[in-house]
Design a protein around this motif. Structure first.
Motif, PDB file in Angstrom:
ATOM      1  N   CYS A 144       0.837  -1.198   0.000  1.00 20.85           N
ATOM      2  CA  CYS A 144       0.000   0.000   0.000  1.00 20.85           C
ATOM      3  C   CYS A 144       0.872   1.249   0.000  1.00 20.85           C
ATOM      4  N   CYS A 147      -0.119   3.314   3.566  1.00 22.49           N
ATOM      5  CA  CYS A 147       0.287   2.885   4.911  1.00 22.49           C
ATOM      6  C   CYS A 147       1.438   1.889   4.909  1.00 22.49           C
ATOM      7  N   PHE A 149       1.313  -1.296   4.108  1.00 21.32           N
ATOM      8  CA  PHE A 149       0.863  -2.677   4.306  1.00 21.32           C
ATOM      9  C   PHE A 149       1.198  -3.517   3.074  1.00 21.32           C
ATOM     10  N   CYS A 157      -6.989  -1.203   0.236  1.00 14.10           N
ATOM     11  CA  CYS A 157      -6.104  -1.701   1.279  1.00 14.10           C
ATOM     12  C   CYS A 157      -6.946  -2.101   2.478  1.00 14.10           C
ATOM     13  N   CYS A 160      -5.515  -0.053   5.953  1.00 12.19           N
ATOM     14  CA  CYS A 160      -5.894   1.328   6.256  1.00 12.19           C
ATOM     15  C   CYS A 160      -7.284   1.668   5.711  1.00 12.19           C
TER      16      CYS A 160
HETATM   17 ZN    ZN Z   1      -2.982   0.924   3.395  1.00 18.58          ZN
END
Ligand code: ZN
Length: 641
Positions: A144, A147, A149, A157, A160
């Motif tokens: 992502c 964030c 991830f 995502c 987030c």
């Molecule tokens: Zn994210």
């Protein structure tokens, strides 16, 4: 005048087994409302089918290494088995992979285009050079860019919660890396592609107006996710085509290799299934009922529901689908307008000469009346999950429990206003303390007592000699038809079932006070009045419980000496078209009686005649052992299909 009622239930994806959360979320509430309206003598059409297209199905096929057609059919046939077992009385449960659904969806697309609600736009999407195809959103994962991830999907995502722009994803890779070769070092690349968009912003005023007109009778949870959301965020255009080869082709030259996206296509199924139901020849059923085949082809019967502003359409689904049923689908219906029927098939005059739409006017498609979306059901405090095998699976549960016991618990625990929880201890307690103790024992002890002491007949009492307490009880039960109806029509099913159960308690109290078991030793004529009154009450309660507990109500109906059933029959049929064959689940309604087109009204207080011959009764429900709770908890996560 019978009403036309459409019961439309969300189409399950052909990539997972049906669990109790799916059943209580949409299929069961839809069936309860359908059965209620049938008992009332209304004309019900209940439809759904398997959502056979789209990425989740192709992913499942890739994972299993099988042709996608084989995979969707495996799930589809499993769904049919579950719905038949639970008594979910679809007039037609079909699939999106039919010639008819292709035609209807394409006509809907062309109507929207003709009316100026579609536009095209170019965008960048991930492409796999090695497999020579664009990868839809769910196929691509990466890091992502918001964030960090690592397991974000290219369009969203889960860490987030942000909606992502696919081209910004960091380190993109195909999700099914072991299937697609680019995972082995091959790189994905961004390529330009062009798609159609539904201009929802143009239809926003109409959708808002549609929702405002219904806000009073729709659930607040549904209005919150639709009208209030649109008022704060507006409606934005949505792309409605994808680069895919498994699905419904865009019906335009130069658009080869592109398909309609599932969430514009699947909702069209409510309309296409009604049309397919009209077209399926009813020859076999008619022959079995020895009816003349003169009237049909019924190929225009769908217009009675779909071109009829007085017909009421109810859409049952889970909370994750509210947008599609309250905004997307009404927008499609309003946007396609009269052009849909003109493109698909100009309406023919009805064989009865009462064409649903007046001469010279086009067919305006009927909009939803209510969208009673449910929240989710969890299991023992945790989310139901296919990948963790954390579920009470529809087919598996039926191997150990009767369908009415399951339907009862799924109704008293239905997640109408907030999430609910399937708890095995509660399942056993509710079965034993309510279904068996309050209702089942009441019906059984009165019937068995009567059968034994009055030689298998309803006591021959003079109705004019009934006492005030008897008449009071019958009046209370008669009133119940109004209160239970009111709850059913507002789709408050927990409350409707609660009302019926309260009436069963009232009959138990009446029997506690009158005690026919000792009364008979002193004065058999007085006991006869008590038993006659109780049988009348039970005969009425059988009808009030029937939408919820159809299997046992049907048995009780037979014990009480009736020779025609309360409901029709479910059956499976194989249908053939240019795409091949598919099985469908159908419902054969009771033969019509009385004047033309009029079904018998069974939803009314009992008129059980003194002296009626009864049939040998037996208990309706089974008491469950306490040990069931631990056995079932130990079984969680271990079911093998
Ligand atoms: Zn994210």
């Amino acid at each position: 005048m019978p009403e036309n009622i459409l019961i439309a239930i969300a189409w399950p994806y052909a990539n997972a087994e049906i669990h109790v959360g799916n059943i209580t979320g949409s299929h069961l509430p839809g069936d309860i409302v359908a059965r209620y309206h049938r008992l009332k003598g209304n004309k019900v059409l209940m439809v759904s089918g398997t959502d056979s297209h789209g990425t989740p199905v192709t992913i499942a096929a890739d994972r299993e290494g099988k042709p996608v057609e084989e995979v969707y059919k495996k799930y589809h046939d499993g769904f049919i088995e579950v719905f038949k077992g639970y008594g979910i009385t679809y007039d037609l449960f079909t699939t999106t992979h039919t010639e008819n659904h292709f035609k209807v969806s394409q006509a809907m697309f062309l109507a929207l285009k003709q009316n100026g609600f579609l536009f095209t736009q170019k965008s960048m999407q991930w492409y796999s050079p090695s497999s020579g195809r664009f990868l839809p959103d769910r196929y691509v994962e990466g890091t992502c860019y918001i964030c960090g991830f690592e397991g974000a999907r290219s369009d969203q995502c889960d860490n987030c919660g942000n909606v992502l722009e696919p081209e910004k994803l960091i380190n993109p890779r195909s999700k099914e890396g072991d299937v697609l070769s680019e995972s082995k070092g091959g790189a994905l690349e961004l390529r330009e592609t062009e798609h159609f968009y539904l201009d929802l912003s143009k239809l926003e005023p109409d959708v808002k107006q549609f929702l405002r007109e219904r806000a009073e009778h729709m659930r607040d949870t549904v209005i919150g996710e639709s009208l209030r959301k649109i008022e704060s965020e507006g409606l934005k255009p949505r792309s409605i085509t994808r680069d895919l080869d498994w699905g419904i082709p865009v019906p335009l030259e130069g658009w080869e290799g592109k398909c309609l996206y599932v969430w514009i296509e699947a909702v069209v199924g409510y309309l296409s299934a009604a049309i397919e139901w009209s077209q399926l020849s009813d020859v076999k059923a008619r022959a079995e009922r020895s009816e003349p085949d003169s009237e049909r082809s019924r190929s225009d019967a769908w217009l009675e529901w779909w071109a009829n502003p007085a017909s009421k359409h109810f859409y049952f689904q889970g909370k994750d689908n509210i947008f599609f049923h309250t905004s997307m689908w009404p927008a499609e219906l309003m946007g396609a307008g009269e052009q849909f029927a003109e493109i698909f098939a100009p309406p023919q005059p009805s064989p009865h000469g009462k064409a649903p739409s007046p001469e010279g006017e086009g067919v305006k498609l009927t909009l939803p009346y209510d969208v009673p979306a449910n929240q989710f059901m969890n299991l023992e405090g945790q989310k139901i999950s296919g990948s963790r095998n954390w579920g009470v699976w529809g087919r598996d549960a039926l191997t150990r429990y009767d369908p009415d016991a399951l339907r009862y618990y799924l109704t008293v625990n239905m997640p109408e206003a907030k999430d609910s929880d399937w708890n095995w201890a509660e399942f056993v307690a509710r079965n034993n303390n309510e279904l068996v103790a309050t209702w089942g024992n009441l019906a059984n002890r009165v019937l068995a007592f009567c059968y034994k002491n009055w030689e298998g007949y309803v006591p021959s009492v003079d109705i004019n000699t009934l006492r005030p307490a008897d008449l009071d009880l019958l009046a209370v039960i008669e009133n119940g038809f109004k209160s239970v109806s009111a709850e059913l029509e507002a789709v408050r099913l927990r409350s409707a079932l609660g009302e019926a159960m309260k009436l069963a308690t009232a009959v138990n109290q009446y029997l506690d006070q009158t005690s026919p078991w000792s009364e008979i030793k002193k004065d058999k004529a007085e006991a006869a009045k008590t038993i006659y009154t109780a049988l009348r009450a039970i005969d009425s309660l059988k009808v009030l419980f029937a939408p919820f507990l159809p299997f046992t109500s049907e048995k009780l109906h037979q014990y009480l000496g009736y020779d025609t059933p309360l409901f029709g029959e479910q059956y499976i049929e194989e249908v053939e078209d240019s795409l091949g064959t598919h099985n469908v689940l159908r419902y054969r309604p009771l033969a019509l009686s009385g004047t033309e087109g009029q079904a018998e009204v069974a939803w009314k207080p009992s008129e059980l005649k003194p002296g009626t011959k009864l049939n040998q009764p037996s208990p309706l429900f089974k008491k469950l052992e306490e040990s069931v709770v631990e056995e079932e908890r130990a079984r969680l996560g271990k079911w093998k299909k």
